[in-house]
Motif scaffolding. Structure first.
Motif, PDB file in Angstrom:
ATOM      1  N   LYS A 205      26.154   4.193  99.500  1.00  0.00           N
ATOM      2  CA  LYS A 205      26.427   5.524 100.054  1.00  0.00           C
ATOM      3  C   LYS A 205      25.606   6.631  99.401  1.00  0.00           C
ATOM      4  O   LYS A 205      25.053   7.501 100.077  1.00  0.00           O
ATOM      5  N   ALA A 206      25.516   6.576  98.076  1.00  0.00           N
ATOM      6  CA  ALA A 206      24.871   7.680  97.359  1.00  0.00           C
ATOM      7  C   ALA A 206      23.385   7.797  97.685  1.00  0.00           C
ATOM      8  O   ALA A 206      22.769   8.846  97.481  1.00  0.00           O
ATOM      9  N   THR A 207      22.793   6.715  98.231  1.00  0.00           N
ATOM     10  CA  THR A 207      21.342   6.754  98.487  1.00  0.00           C
ATOM     11  C   THR A 207      21.021   7.284  99.873  1.00  0.00           C
ATOM     12  O   THR A 207      19.865   7.321 100.273  1.00  0.00           O
ATOM     13  N   LYS A 208      22.044   7.696 100.636  1.00  0.00           N
ATOM     14  CA  LYS A 208      21.740   8.263 101.954  1.00  0.00           C
ATOM     15  C   LYS A 208      21.404   9.741 101.798  1.00  0.00           C
ATOM     16  O   LYS A 208      22.200  10.501 101.265  1.00  0.00           O
ATOM     17  N   PRO A 209      20.221  10.152 102.250  1.00  0.00           N
ATOM     18  CA  PRO A 209      19.857  11.566 102.094  1.00  0.00           C
ATOM     19  C   PRO A 209      20.623  12.440 103.088  1.00  0.00           C
ATOM     20  O   PRO A 209      21.079  11.960 104.123  1.00  0.00           O
ATOM     21  N   ALA A 210      20.719  13.716 102.758  1.00  0.00           N
ATOM     22  CA  ALA A 210      21.446  14.641 103.645  1.00  0.00           C
ATOM     23  C   ALA A 210      20.587  15.069 104.831  1.00  0.00           C
ATOM     24  O   ALA A 210      21.098  15.534 105.825  1.00  0.00           O
ATOM     25  N   ASN A 211      19.285  14.894 104.690  1.00  0.00           N
ATOM     26  CA  ASN A 211      18.417  15.380 105.774  1.00  0.00           C
ATOM     27  C   ASN A 211      17.762  14.217 106.497  1.00  0.00           C
ATOM     28  O   ASN A 211      16.568  14.201 106.728  1.00  0.00           O
ATOM     29  N   ILE A 212      18.570  13.224 106.831  1.00  0.00           N
ATOM     30  CA  ILE A 212      17.994  12.029 107.452  1.00  0.00           C
ATOM     31  C   ILE A 212      17.372  12.401 108.803  1.00  0.00           C
ATOM     32  O   ILE A 212      17.909  13.224 109.534  1.00  0.00           O
ATOM     33  N   SER A 213      16.188  11.858 109.079  1.00  0.00           N
ATOM     34  CA  SER A 213      15.649  12.013 110.431  1.00  0.00           C
ATOM     35  C   SER A 213      14.758  10.814 110.693  1.00  0.00           C
ATOM     36  O   SER A 213      13.977  10.408 109.841  1.00  0.00           O
ATOM     37  N   PHE A 214      14.935  10.253 111.875  1.00  0.00           N
ATOM     38  CA  PHE A 214      14.327   8.960 112.168  1.00  0.00           C
ATOM     39  C   PHE A 214      12.974   9.120 112.839  1.00  0.00           C
ATOM     40  O   PHE A 214      12.866   9.711 113.902  1.00  0.00           O
ATOM     41  N   ARG A 215      11.961   8.551 112.196  1.00  0.00           N
ATOM     42  CA  ARG A 215      10.634   8.515 112.812  1.00  0.00           C
ATOM     43  C   ARG A 215      10.415   7.178 113.507  1.00  0.00           C
ATOM     44  O   ARG A 215       9.595   7.055 114.375  1.00  0.00           O
ATOM     45  N   GLU A 216      11.142   6.149 113.046  1.00  0.00           N
ATOM     46  CA  GLU A 216      11.091   4.832 113.694  1.00  0.00           C
ATOM     47  C   GLU A 216      12.358   4.072 113.356  1.00  0.00           C
ATOM     48  O   GLU A 216      13.047   4.384 112.399  1.00  0.00           O
ATOM     49  N   LYS A 229      19.125   0.634  98.743  1.00  0.00           N
ATOM     50  CA  LYS A 229      19.054   1.890  99.491  1.00  0.00           C
ATOM     51  C   LYS A 229      19.765   1.770 100.836  1.00  0.00           C
ATOM     52  O   LYS A 229      19.693   0.726 101.497  1.00  0.00           O
ATOM     53  N   CYS A 230      20.406   2.842 101.234  1.00  0.00           N
ATOM     54  CA  CYS A 230      21.073   2.954 102.535  1.00  0.00           C
ATOM     55  C   CYS A 230      20.150   2.430 103.644  1.00  0.00           C
ATOM     56  O   CYS A 230      18.977   2.785 103.706  1.00  0.00           O
ATOM     57  N   PHE A 231      20.679   1.562 104.511  1.00  0.00           N
ATOM     58  CA  PHE A 231      19.853   0.998 105.584  1.00  0.00           C
ATOM     59  C   PHE A 231      19.301   2.079 106.509  1.00  0.00           C
ATOM     60  O   PHE A 231      18.145   2.028 106.926  1.00  0.00           O
ATOM     61  N   LEU A 232      20.152   3.050 106.835  1.00  0.00           N
ATOM     62  CA  LEU A 232      19.692   4.114 107.747  1.00  0.00           C
ATOM     63  C   LEU A 232      18.539   4.884 107.116  1.00  0.00           C
ATOM     64  O   LEU A 232      17.595   5.278 107.796  1.00  0.00           O
ATOM     65  N   ALA A 233      18.617   5.065 105.797  1.00  0.00           N
ATOM     66  CA  ALA A 233      17.525   5.755 105.111  1.00  0.00           C
ATOM     67  C   ALA A 233      16.239   4.945 105.179  1.00  0.00           C
ATOM     68  O   ALA A 233      15.151   5.487 105.008  1.00  0.00           O
ATOM     69  N   GLN A 234      16.370   3.635 105.450  1.00  0.00           N
ATOM     70  CA  GLN A 234      15.186   2.786 105.601  1.00  0.00           C
ATOM     71  C   GLN A 234      14.830   2.577 107.076  1.00  0.00           C
ATOM     72  O   GLN A 234      14.007   1.714 107.408  1.00  0.00           O
ATOM     73  N   GLY A 235      15.486   3.315 107.967  1.00  0.00           N
ATOM     74  CA  GLY A 235      15.155   3.222 109.388  1.00  0.00           C
ATOM     75  C   GLY A 235      15.748   2.010 110.083  1.00  0.00           C
ATOM     76  O   GLY A 235      15.307   1.623 111.153  1.00  0.00           O
ATOM     77  N   VAL A 236      16.764   1.397 109.469  1.00  0.00           N
ATOM     78  CA  VAL A 236      17.417   0.244 110.091  1.00  0.00           C
ATOM     79  C   VAL A 236      18.772   0.688 110.620  1.00  0.00           C
ATOM     80  O   VAL A 236      19.532   1.353 109.913  1.00  0.00           O
ATOM     81  N   VAL A 237      19.051   0.338 111.874  1.00  0.00           N
ATOM     82  CA  VAL A 237      20.334   0.742 112.448  1.00  0.00           C
ATOM     83  C   VAL A 237      21.451   0.056 111.675  1.00  0.00           C
ATOM     84  O   VAL A 237      21.490  -1.163 111.575  1.00  0.00           O
TER      85      VAL A 237
END
Lengths: 324, 680
Positions: A205-216, A229-237
């Motif tokens: 949880k702590a590794t998810k940034p507050a300004n997430i935005s998906f480029r891919e 690292k948070c999966f979403l932060a790595q662009g994985v659904v």
């Protein structure tokens, strides 16, 4: 005083839920000590007429797993409902329709044709299909009919409680059984799991940034994943933000993103819609072309966002398809 | 018990009212049938139709029913909530209920005005009414919060509209920040020679007002500055203004222009923007004689003391290669500072007036008129400068070749009323063309041809002006010019042929002229789209800032606390710009003087227990109202900043953000209602 009676039954499911009951390991002995198992087709031999013969409401609880996709399953669900004080939808398929619910994208004809005629591994020159009634050496075996639409248990009979998961974890199962036997049940209709999304208990949880935005968007096999690292932060659904917690982030701890098997929180009517709304709001490009390039990374949106919940969702099924 | 509260478990008792709106609704919707249908729906106690629900008797009817029928919910089917939601909430409150137990159904704009089948329109009205009837039982009592308002005002744009608004507000004792992109205020009006219909000198009228702005104790004037960031909300906007470096310290410059006189460039060499490149200036210059503030500016693109070319961050590097005679001339004043950097100023204001103006149409987009190809084709604005006594030719009407034109064609509607460029009428071109024709006749003996499509001269004294100048001996040709090309018989002199069909005589005219003046239309500024985003405004399809309502709120925008003045809202002449600026100032003033803003309670809030802290909502809020509490690991919405847009509510993946008046149950009930089968 006689021990309370409990039934286990399975409908359209893979058997994994049955496995979980066994996964209780030595705890299963404790359960067996406290209850009489009156029906458990996977482990013991009972007949339909045995159940039919029981007085109504004589079973304390039926834990039914699997979706309802045939006439036989529907009949059993209705019968067990009549015989039980509590009907418990056990596992994602009974809860939400589950993986079998994905069949709702197609018609019955489509499914039968593919599986008995067009499937690449199919050798069926005569195009024989299962018949509801056949004659065989003077006997007349009958098969249940597939319904057009796969349904969750509560779309067929009234359900008292839900135990979520694909399959429910031993911890969740234990909690449900204990609540049942100690008569500490939550309000009727509850899902027996915390009503907060998975991020709450996610180790990343702590590794998810507050300004997430998906480029891919990527799938886990397409890149080397950072195991911290948070999966979403790595662009994985990851379905975690829209999925009920309680599994202790089992998949994530195993290096895979959440696929949503615990279903939505009580406040969400449609889990897939909610996560789509959330992810799409955070796609970085704002023009149509850029957006469509990003969502190319999700080749199967129904299978991704509605993997377990299609039958119970607002989409529910192919347009204009009757249930039967 | 608070009278505003409805007792829990008290049965829902709905009063329903459908408005005829004269015939606006009743001609297309069978209002009696709607009322009859709604009377059959669950929880409905009263169902009436009435000619004008918004009238006093209409509102009193609601109040009386609340009292006598013990209503606890009210639904009115009438016009747009934008118009009368407030009215009916007021009536509901006056009847003794919380105003948010009211729900409005739009069966005018969304129904009677847009449909042609009475039967279907009536059925639609029934469905919409049913949606509200099913929604309203879930309504909860809500409270309107009052937030204090900051009395300072920001005005963006220092043209005549911005100037007028600034002086009006400042005279009323309000502190005004006037931000102008160019080095001087004055805008387009400062470039004009005379103004129609009075033919008074534009600068004579304008310069006293500019001077007032420059010296007014309540006005902070920031020229050569741009707004780069806007946060906050009505009553409390936080605005960042970037002051671009002019390499002159404003407080130390006296406007003596000795630096200009002593620049190493003895002669002006660089195109002068104020004169549209028709004149020349030095690297250090005064934008124009009456510039406010009267402060010089250095152009680092051409000044020898800077290296050529911009750095990636937009700044310039000092080369120190120049003898810096300007610094010597400035002497003890020490006003020149080559190391000046852009500076960001943060201010807090309660209201904002947008007066960002327009740009003129670029006639290169209509290549058949030869602008940019033939040197004797001018835009109207260029002619304004040429004809102006302080312009590049000191008011002598001569062309680029130094000759006085003998024959001049003025082409109306260039970039206006044209499918291929802009469809709108620019409103001022007919009149400024007539004015220019008059000025040409005044300055020269030239023959003047006005080619027009229609002569549009509405407004006070405008038709009289037209009649007056039309009699001065100009030619008025009704026909759109099709082509401008060099005279094939006289290629040396630069003479042009203007070809048009005279639609009154049905003849094709080919008129040889020395000079062509293109009456270019008005367009939204190219940066309008950026400004729209920055200030969260709406634009019309043409790109003009959109007013909240063309008649009822013509200077308001959809963002509370931001008002419009002048041509950024649409083409208009100087009197209208000034009038609108006054109106915008009055609107801002009425808000400020009230002392507080009422905040719609349709705000969102996070269910703290249920939030998983996934942070999906944080970057989405257009009002930066959501923050992440590092202690609790949960999201938090600052209610004072929330405008109730619902973005976070839709995006919260676990349904842990709830919005007042838009709770899931309310919306799902509404959908069920609108989709419920209707009686045949």
């Amino acid at each position: 005083m006689s021990k309370p009676k409990v039934a286990f039954y399975w409908c359209a499911s893979c058997g994994g839920c049955e496995e979980t009951v066994v996964d209780l390991a030595e705890d299963i002995l404790g359960v067996v000590e406290k209850v009489d198992i009156v029906l458990w087709p996977v482990a013991m031999d009972f007949k339909y007429k045995d159940v039919e013969a029981m007085p109504d409401k004589s079973i304390l609880a039926t834990l039914l797993n699997g979706a309802i996709r045939s006439t036989e399953q529907e009949e059993m669900a209705r019968l067990l409902r009549r015989k039980s004080q509590y009907m418990i939808a056990y596992g994602a398929c009974a809860h939400l329709g589950g993986i079998p619910g994905l069949a709702n994208q197609f018609t019955r004809e489509h499914i039968l044709k593919f599986n008995y005629e067009d499937g690449p591994s199919m050798a069926n020159d005569k195009k024989t299909r299962p018949q509801l009634v056949t004659e065989d050496n003077g006997r007349t075996p009958r098969l249940p009919a597939l319904t057009n639409v796969v349904r969750s248990l509560d779309q067929v009979v009234e359900v008292d409680y839900y135990v979520p998961g694909c399959p429910p974890t031993p911890k969740i199962t234990r909690a449900a059984v204990t609540a049942l036997l100690e008569n500490r049940l939550p309000p009727k209709g509850s899902v027996i799991a915390p009503d907060i999304a998975l991020c709450d208990e996610c180790p990343r949880k702590a590794t998810k940034p507050a300004n997430i935005s998906f480029r891919e968007f990527k799938r886990p096999h397409q890149a080397l994943m950072d195991p911290q690292k948070c999966f979403l932060a790595q662009g994985v659904v990851c379905m975690g933000p829209s999925t009920r917690s309680g599994c202790e982030a089992a998949c994530i701890s195993g290096g895979m993103p959440c696929t949503g098997c615990f279903g939505p929180t009580s406040r969400v009517r449609d889990q897939g819609l909610k996560i789509m709304s959330s992810l799409c709001s955070n796609i970085e490009p704002k023009d149509e072309q850029g957006i469509s390039a990003v969502i190319q990374g999700i080749p199967d949106p129904i299978g991704t966002f509605y993997r377990y919940g299609l039958a119970k969702s607002l989409l529910r099924r192919k347009v204009n398809l009757p249930t039967d | 018990m608070n009278i505003m509260e409805t007792r829990k478990n008290e049965p829902v008792r709905i009063g329903f009212y459908v408005c005829h709106c004269g015939v606006n609704i009743a001609h297309m919707v069978d209002v009696e049938a709607v009322a009859k249908y709604v009377a059959t729906l669950p929880n409905v106690v009263v169902s009436r139709n009435y000619k004008y629900m918004c009238s006093d008797p209409g509102q009193e009817m609601i109040q009386k029913d609340i009292r006598e029928q013990r209503l606890n919910r009210v639904v009115v089917a009438a016009c747009s909530p934008l118009l009368h939601e407030h009215t009916f909430r007021g009536a509901t409150e006056a009847g003794g209920l919380n105003p948010f137990y009211f729900q409005m159904v739009n069966i005018r704009e969304h129904n009677s005005w847009v449909h042609t089948d009475r039967l279907e329109a009536t059925r639609k009205a029934m469905a919409l009414a049913r949606a509200a009837i099913q929604r309203v039982p879930h309504h909860k009592p809500l409270e309107v919060k009052k937030v204090p308002i900051n009395p300072d005002v920001l005005i963006v744009g220092g043209g005549i509209a911005g100037i007028h608004a600034a002086i009006t507000m400042a005279n009323a004792g309000k502190k005004v920040y006037l931000v102008e992109k160019e080095p001087s205020i004055g805008g387009h009006m400062a470039m004009f020679d005379k103004t129609f219909p009075t033919l008074d000198c534009a600068m004579c009228v304008l310069s006293p007002k500019m001077a007032t702005v420059g010296s007014h104790p309540n006005i902070t004037l920031w020229t050569y500055s741009e707004v780069v960031k806007v946060d906050g909300y009505v009553g409390n906007f936080k605005v960042t203004v970037r002051r671009k470096p002019r390499y002159i310290i404003e407080d130390l410059c006296t406007g003596c222009q000795e630096c200009v006189a002593n620049c190493v460039y003895k002669e002006p060499k660089f195109p002068d923007a104020f004169n549209l490149g028709l004149g020349k200036r030095k690297p250090v210059y005064m934008p124009f004689a009456q510039a406010i503030p009267s402060i010089a500016i250095i152009d680092p693109e051409v000044c020898l003391n800077f290296k050529r070319g911009k750095n990636p961050d937009g700044s310039y590097t000092v080369s120190d290669k120049c003898k810096k005679l300007c610094v010597v001339a400035c002497g003890d004043r020490k006003a020149i500072d080559f190391s000046q950097k852009a500076e960001d100023k943060e201010i807090t204001v309660g209201t904002i007036i947008m007066a960002t103006g327009f740009k003129t149409f670029d006639p290169r987009r209509t290549p058949y008129y030869g602008y940019g190809v033939y040197p004797n084709v001018y835009t109207a604005l260029e002619l304004e400068r040429v004809i102006n006594a302080s312009g590049p030719t000191e008011g002598h009407l001569v062309m680029r070749n130094g000759k006085e034109p003998k024959r001049v064609a003025i082409v109306h509607c260039v970039g206006s009323r044209d499918e291929n460029t802009n469809r709108w009428c620019s409103r001022v071109c007919c009149l400024y063309s007539l004015k220019l024709a008059h000025l040409i006749l005044e300055h020269t003996d030239a023959e003047v041809y006005n080619f027009y499509i229609d002569m549009r001269t509405p407004g006070k004294s405008m038709e009289e002006f037209y009649n007056r100048v039309a009699e001065e001996g100009m030619h008025l040709v009704r026909g759109r010019v099709a082509d401008v090309y060099p005279d094939p018989n006289d290629t040396a002199s630069g003479r042009l042929i203007v070809q048009a069909e005279d639609t009154l005589t049905n003849r094709i005219l080919k008129i040889p002229v020395d000079m062509v003046v293109l009456s270019v239309g008005l367009e939204p500024r190219p940066e309008a789209e950026d400004l729209r985003r920055l200030f969260n405004l709406s634009c019309s399809s043409e790109g003009w800032f959109l007013e909240r309502h063309p008649k009822l709120a013509p200077v308001s925008t959809f963002t509370d606390g931001i008002f419009l003045a002048g041509c950024c809202q649409g083409p208009k002449d100087i009197p209208d710009s000034v009038a609108q600026a006054g109106a915008a100032a009055a609107e801002a003033f009425s808000l400020i003087d009230k002392g507080y803003v009422e905040q719609e309670p349709n705000t969102a809030f996070v269910l703290a227990e249920e939030c998983s802290g996934c942070k999906s909502c944080i970057p989405l809020c257009p009002y930066t109202a959501i923050s992440f509490n590092e202690e609790t690991k949960k999201a938090f919405i600052n209610e004072a900043l929330c405008k109730g847009c619902g973005t976070c509510v839709a995006a919260c993946p676990s349904g842990s953000i709830v919005q007042n008046l838009f709770e899931d149950q309310e919306i799902f009930s509404e959908i069920d209602g609108v989709l419920a089968p209707l009686p045949q």
